[in-house]
Every structure is written in C-alpha cells, then in structure tokens.
Design a protein around this motif. Structure first.
Motif, PDB file in Angstrom:
ATOM      1  N   ASP A  64      38.519  34.303  46.988  1.00 19.99           N
ATOM      2  CA  ASP A  64      37.563  34.894  46.054  1.00 19.99           C
ATOM      3  C   ASP A  64      37.826  36.399  45.969  1.00 19.99           C
ATOM      4  O   ASP A  64      36.907  37.211  45.960  1.00 19.99           O
ATOM      5  CB  ASP A  64      36.115  34.609  46.470  1.00 19.99           C
ATOM      6  CG  ASP A  64      35.848  34.985  47.926  1.00 19.99           C
ATOM      7  OD1 ASP A  64      36.731  35.610  48.552  1.00 19.99           O
ATOM      8  OD2 ASP A  64      34.756  34.665  48.415  1.00 19.99           O
ATOM      9  N   ASN A  65      39.122  36.749  45.930  1.00 15.57           N
ATOM     10  CA  ASN A  65      39.516  38.154  45.891  1.00 15.57           C
ATOM     11  C   ASN A  65      39.201  38.776  44.532  1.00 15.57           C
ATOM     12  O   ASN A  65      39.125  38.096  43.500  1.00 15.57           O
ATOM     13  CB  ASN A  65      41.021  38.297  46.157  1.00 15.57           C
ATOM     14  CG  ASN A  65      41.388  37.824  47.545  1.00 15.57           C
ATOM     15  OD1 ASN A  65      40.632  37.992  48.484  1.00 15.57           O
ATOM     16  ND2 ASN A  65      42.574  37.247  47.678  1.00 15.57           N
ATOM     17  N   LEU A  66      39.065  40.097  44.563  1.00 20.70           N
ATOM     18  CA  LEU A  66      38.926  40.844  43.329  1.00 20.70           C
ATOM     19  C   LEU A  66      40.260  40.827  42.584  1.00 20.70           C
ATOM     20  O   LEU A  66      41.318  40.636  43.195  1.00 20.70           O
ATOM     21  CB  LEU A  66      38.512  42.285  43.634  1.00 20.70           C
ATOM     22  CG  LEU A  66      37.141  42.475  44.288  1.00 20.70           C
ATOM     23  CD1 LEU A  66      36.944  43.937  44.675  1.00 20.70           C
ATOM     24  CD2 LEU A  66      36.032  42.024  43.341  1.00 20.70           C
ATOM     25  N   PRO A  67      40.259  41.036  41.293  1.00 22.85           N
ATOM     26  CA  PRO A  67      41.513  41.055  40.530  1.00 22.85           C
ATOM     27  C   PRO A  67      42.490  42.076  41.105  1.00 22.85           C
ATOM     28  O   PRO A  67      42.107  43.206  41.414  1.00 22.85           O
ATOM     29  CB  PRO A  67      41.056  41.454  39.118  1.00 22.85           C
ATOM     30  CG  PRO A  67      39.637  41.002  39.046  1.00 22.85           C
ATOM     31  CD  PRO A  67      39.079  41.198  40.417  1.00 22.85           C
ATOM     32  N   GLY A  68      43.729  41.656  41.293  1.00 24.49           N
ATOM     33  CA  GLY A  68      44.751  42.540  41.821  1.00 24.49           C
ATOM     34  C   GLY A  68      44.848  42.552  43.330  1.00 24.49           C
ATOM     35  O   GLY A  68      45.744  43.176  43.896  1.00 24.49           O
TER      36      GLY A  68
END
Length: 339
Positions: A64-68
């Motif tokens: 569920d990482n942030l974009p990038g």
C-alpha cells in the motif's frame, strides 16, 4: 555479511529495526528448486538485485505504498495472511515466512512473482508479524518508563527475523530479570550486551603536537553522573573531532577494563580553531553499575589539520573516582596545560 534491513521505525532516540540476521539453513536451501531460473529480466543480474526486484514485485501485488515508493512490508494492510515475514538472508536470497501449506503457497508465489528465486520458510515460533505486535506493546512500556533506571540501561531494541533483540549496557542475569519484571516479559526477547567488562589495555597521549586534553577536576565522586573534559588546541591548525569516546578503569587486580556505557553516538562533526578549546561531557552511569574508587582513563580521537589526511591522535585523560569525603572536598580544578 552486514544485515539487510527491511523495516525501520524511530521511537524517540531509539531505532527499532526489523533486521535480517539469520543465516540460511540446509533445510531452507533445499526448498529452492535446483533448476530455478530468474524470469524477471532477460539479462544476467547481480545476486543482490534479484531479491530487491522481488520485494518491489511483492509491493506491487500486496503493498500500500505511495506512488513512486517501491518495496514491501509485512505491515502493509494488504499483506495476505499467509505471509508472516520476509527478509534477505546472508546468501542474498529473499526468504518469505509462510503460514499454512508452504508447497501450495510457493506455487502461488512463483506464478505471481514469475520467479523461483526465493525461499519459503515454514513459520517457526514467531513470525515477523507476531514480533511487530509484541514490539508495539514494548514501545508503549518503553515510553511510559523511559526516565527510569531500568530503561537507562537499555540502548536499543531491534525486531529481527525470529526474535526481538534488546541491547543492555549491563547484560547480567540480574539486569535481564529486572527488565522482565519491571518493563515487559516475553519468550521473544533476546538480550545482548556486556555481562563482564572486557579487558582494554589501550593507552593514548594527553599532550602532543600542541593538542592537550584534561578533566575539569582530577578527582570525582564514585556517585558522579558525569565528568567534564576540556580539549585545548595550540597546534597552529584546526582540530576535527566528534562525539565518540570510551572510558577504561583499573580493577582490583590491576587490569584495565572498559567501562560499560551507551556506545551509541550521533556522528556529529566538530572543529576547534587554533588557540581555542572545546568542553564536552562523558557519562558514568552510576545508577546502572557501581563505579569503584580508583583510576579511570577517557579516550577521544581527534584529527589535526585536514580531516582526511591530517595526523590522527588518540587523546587520553586520566582521572580518579573516590568515595573519600575529605579528598573530594579538597579536589581542585586541573591546571591549564603549558604550551
């Protein structure tokens, strides 16, 4: 090989680290197919790159990482229940701790990752998910007791692959029992640190090349929390130094031993101009261990001139601790060095 760190959490001034410090066993190695061929790329890749690519792939599947942001953590809210932990072993191979039927899960992961370059490890006593849950409770206790004597003996705690390492300044059976009784107890805890002060016969200089070091007083009480030192510079050059230091003491048998202190130092760089001085404090931790009367030595490294090519000096300042009230009342400041 150095540990591979997959998760890092800062609690106050303490780093709680999920570290990968377990070697691959023969049983684990046998779980890797002999004809395993990397399918992540058509080119030949360095061994260290393969596990990182697999971690990134797991992040794409379950993260569920942030974009990038690449990578994967078992603390992700989308992490499936069958993954209990993940780390890179000392053979640069990704190890995935599995709950349930490891053969079935392996087939699923091979298909999803499009690779066989990983090891599945059937869950043992504790998975990393279990350890993170225990660690959350430990952090609560840590914060509630951070100013107490028992917690001053703790320099750090790390969530590992199969246990939680707790590092103590003094790691005796009594100190371990004190921690378990006053802070928290769990079979997942593994204590590290010095139980018996190690022999250290190091010597240094207190006055050379125009550089001198002195304690503020020659005698301090055995109950003193700290000792102040003064570094003088008359070298004609700038002196570079930091925070790192250590202290030794002479035991009853005449052997010099290293005084247990908190060896975690923030690597801050300082410089002392010519014809100037710097004062700094070293802590003695009398509430953690008794400091016997006698001789002590403080060691501090400096560089004269260019911090890369200048003369490196191991400065040493000797002082005494005493429990004699009369001697302490008569203690005077150390004379300034004569250059």
């Amino acid at each position: 090989m150095e540990n591979n760190y997959l998760s890092l959490v800062c609690i106050g001034c303490v780093w709680l680290v999920a570290s990968c410090n377990v070697s691959t066993s023969r049983k684990q190695t046998d779980l890797v197919p002999k004809d395993s061929v990397g399918q992540l790329s058509g080119r030949e890749m360095p061994v260290q790159e393969v596990p990182m690519l697999l971690l990134n792939k797991l992040g794409e599947l379950y993260g569920d990482n942030l974009p990038g942001v690449a990578g994967f953590s078992v603390e992700s809210k989308n992490c499936p229940d069958f993954i209990g932990g993940i780390y890179i072993n000392d053979r640069d191979t990704l190890v995935i701790q599995i709950k349930g039927d490891s053969a079935t899960v392996r087939q699923r992961l091979e298909k999803e990752l499009q690779s066989k370059e990983f090891i599945v490890e059937p869950c043992q006593t504790y998975t990393q998910k279990d350890l993170f849950a225990i660690n959350d409770k430990l952090v609560e206790r840590w914060r509630a007791l951070e100013n107490t004597s028992v917690m001053r003996n703790v320099t750090g705690a790390g969530v590992g692959t199969h246990d939680i390492e707790i590092h103590l300044i003094v790691n005796t059976p009594e100190k371990r029992r004190e921690f378990r009784e006053q802070v928290m107890d769990s079979p997942a805890f593994r204590f590290t640190g010095v139980e018996t002060p190690v022999e250290n016969m190091t010597v240094g200089v207190n006055d050379t090349l125009g550089v001198a070091i002195r304690p503020e007083y020659t005698v301090y009480s055995t109950e003193s929390d700290s000792v102040k030192f003064i570094l003088y510079n008359r070298s004609g050059k700038i002196i570079h130094c930091g925070e790192r230091h250590f202290i030794t003491y002479e035991d009853a048998g005449g052997v010099w031993r290293e005084l247990p202190i908190n060896g975690n130092f923030v690597d801050i760089g300082y410089w002392v101009a010519d014809d100037d001085y710097r004062e700094f404090t070293a802590f003695l931790y009398p509430k953690i261990h008794s400091n016997p009367p006698g001789r002590y030595r403080f060691f501090y490294e400096v560089t004269v001139g260019d911090h890369r090519e200048g003369a490196r000096l191991k400065m040493m300042a000797e002082f005494r601790l005493s429990d004699n009230k009369k001697e302490l009342e008569q203690a005077t400041k150390t004379p300034l060095p004569v250059f």
